[in-house]
Motif scaffolding. Sequence first.
Motif, short mmCIF file in Angstrom:
data_model
loop_
_atom_site.label_atom_id
_atom_site.label_comp_id
_atom_site.label_asym_id
_atom_site.label_seq_id
_atom_site.Cartn_x
_atom_site.Cartn_y
_atom_site.Cartn_z
N PRO A 269 21.58 11.00 -117.35
CA PRO A 269 21.89 12.23 -117.38
C PRO A 269 20.64 13.23 -117.51
N ASN A 270 20.72 14.27 -116.88
CA ASN A 270 19.53 15.18 -116.78
C ASN A 270 19.99 16.06 -118.07
N VAL A 271 18.69 16.44 -118.68
CA VAL A 271 18.77 17.44 -119.94
C VAL A 271 19.11 18.92 -119.34
N GLY A 272 20.14 19.30 -119.58
CA GLY A 272 20.66 20.56 -118.83
C GLY A 272 21.66 20.46 -117.51
N SER A 273 22.29 21.31 -117.30
CA SER A 273 23.55 21.39 -116.33
C SER A 273 22.91 21.35 -115.03
N ASN A 274 23.35 20.74 -113.89
CA ASN A 274 22.93 20.82 -112.52
C ASN A 274 24.14 21.59 -111.78
N VAL A 275 24.57 22.61 -111.63
CA VAL A 275 25.66 23.06 -111.01
C VAL A 275 25.17 24.17 -110.26
N GLY A 276 26.08 24.54 -109.08
CA GLY A 276 25.83 25.61 -108.19
C GLY A 276 24.27 25.52 -107.46
N LEU A 277 23.80 26.59 -107.47
CA LEU A 277 22.30 26.71 -106.70
C LEU A 277 21.36 25.71 -107.50
N ALA A 278 21.48 25.49 -108.88
CA ALA A 278 20.55 24.53 -109.34
C ALA A 278 20.62 23.19 -108.74
N VAL A 279 21.58 22.73 -107.99
CA VAL A 279 21.67 21.48 -107.36
C VAL A 279 20.46 21.30 -106.44
N GLN A 280 20.24 22.33 -105.66
CA GLN A 280 19.44 22.23 -104.60
C GLN A 280 17.90 21.89 -105.00
N PHE A 281 17.68 22.33 -106.55
CA PHE A 281 16.19 22.32 -106.82
C PHE A 281 16.04 21.01 -107.74
N SER A 282 17.17 20.34 -108.27
CA SER A 282 17.02 19.34 -109.28
C SER A 282 16.34 18.01 -108.76
N GLY A 283 15.47 17.61 -109.56
CA GLY A 283 15.02 16.31 -109.42
C GLY A 283 15.95 15.22 -109.44
N THR A 284 16.80 15.51 -110.51
CA THR A 284 17.81 14.27 -110.67
C THR A 284 18.72 13.97 -109.66
N VAL A 285 19.18 15.29 -109.09
CA VAL A 285 19.90 15.24 -107.81
C VAL A 285 18.97 14.82 -106.79
N GLY A 286 17.88 15.17 -106.44
CA GLY A 286 16.86 14.72 -105.56
C GLY A 286 16.91 13.36 -105.12
N ALA A 287 16.69 12.51 -106.60
CA ALA A 287 16.68 11.19 -106.57
C ALA A 287 17.97 10.48 -106.00
N ALA A 288 18.94 10.95 -106.44
CA ALA A 288 20.31 10.36 -106.09
C ALA A 288 20.59 10.55 -104.70
N VAL A 289 20.19 11.77 -103.94
CA VAL A 289 20.38 11.95 -102.67
C VAL A 289 19.54 11.14 -101.82
N TYR A 290 18.33 10.90 -102.46
CA TYR A 290 17.33 9.82 -101.58
C TYR A 290 18.24 8.63 -101.35
N ALA A 291 18.78 8.02 -102.66
CA ALA A 291 19.35 6.70 -102.56
C ALA A 291 20.67 6.90 -101.54
#
Length: 299
Positions: free
Chosen positions: A132-154
Amino acid sequence: MRASTFIQVFLSLQAVSAIRIIQSNDDGWAEGNLRALFTTLVNAGHQVILSAPAENKSGSGSSDSQPTKVDSDGCAWNSCPPNSPPTGANSSDPRLNYVNSYPVTSIKYGIDTVAPKLWGANSKPELALTGPNVGSNVGLAVQFSGTVGAAVYAARTARIPAIAFSGASDTKSPWNDVSFAAKVYADLAFNVTNTIIAKGTPYLPEDVWLNVNFPDVSQTKCSNPSQFKYILTRINSGILSKRDVQWCGTDRLPTESDIIKKTGCYVAISVGDAADKTTVDAERQAVVLEKLRPLLTCV
């Protein structure tokens, strides 16, 4: 282990087979949220490899770069010495790995290098979990999140079904003194993960990842996993998008931003498109809805 965690682990082991899981994040390999989930998964019998950045790489999106030697400060929370090699593992547990680069680079290293070494050449991860990321990843933040980036790569490149977890409580804690929130988030992430696993393979449709956001928690607010309600949401507003899957009497799902802002213990689960990090079409939403149906409720 708290009583609620013990009960969840015991029940899940009755219905869910242990699988191979790759873990990463963008807050660093020694951060408490990541380590609490690792411990919970391992205690439940899953085979887990953790491969995450040596230090905080929040906001790095889908950046990818060759790892470099650790600088004179060492890894975060003194978790590796100054001037350590570009990649390394915990001296007593080779499942715990750091990569001195971005989250995408880290999870790629775990999939391509660590997994074959620990599990064998033909045993790739079956599921990828980030955060779990420290802090929310919602809306526009999704595009810049490294936590999301790693999941999308997978999900898109490695073809491994992936879930990105984020928690609104934004206080970081070290691996050896994890916060109360980290333990609650680990329970919640474990619940979502095992719900997906219990429905069998394929765990998610191709090019799909889940964006899961937990609310702020404390010892006096949303402190028990049994208090939470899981809501199917969408990442972007969808004003100009095609309609969503029919659920809770409507074909327009609430946004994850709206759910996280609500008073109460709500978990937002969005079905993301790995091609552009936005919401997937209704057909793929419907597949995921059937897998998550035992967990979901209406607002």
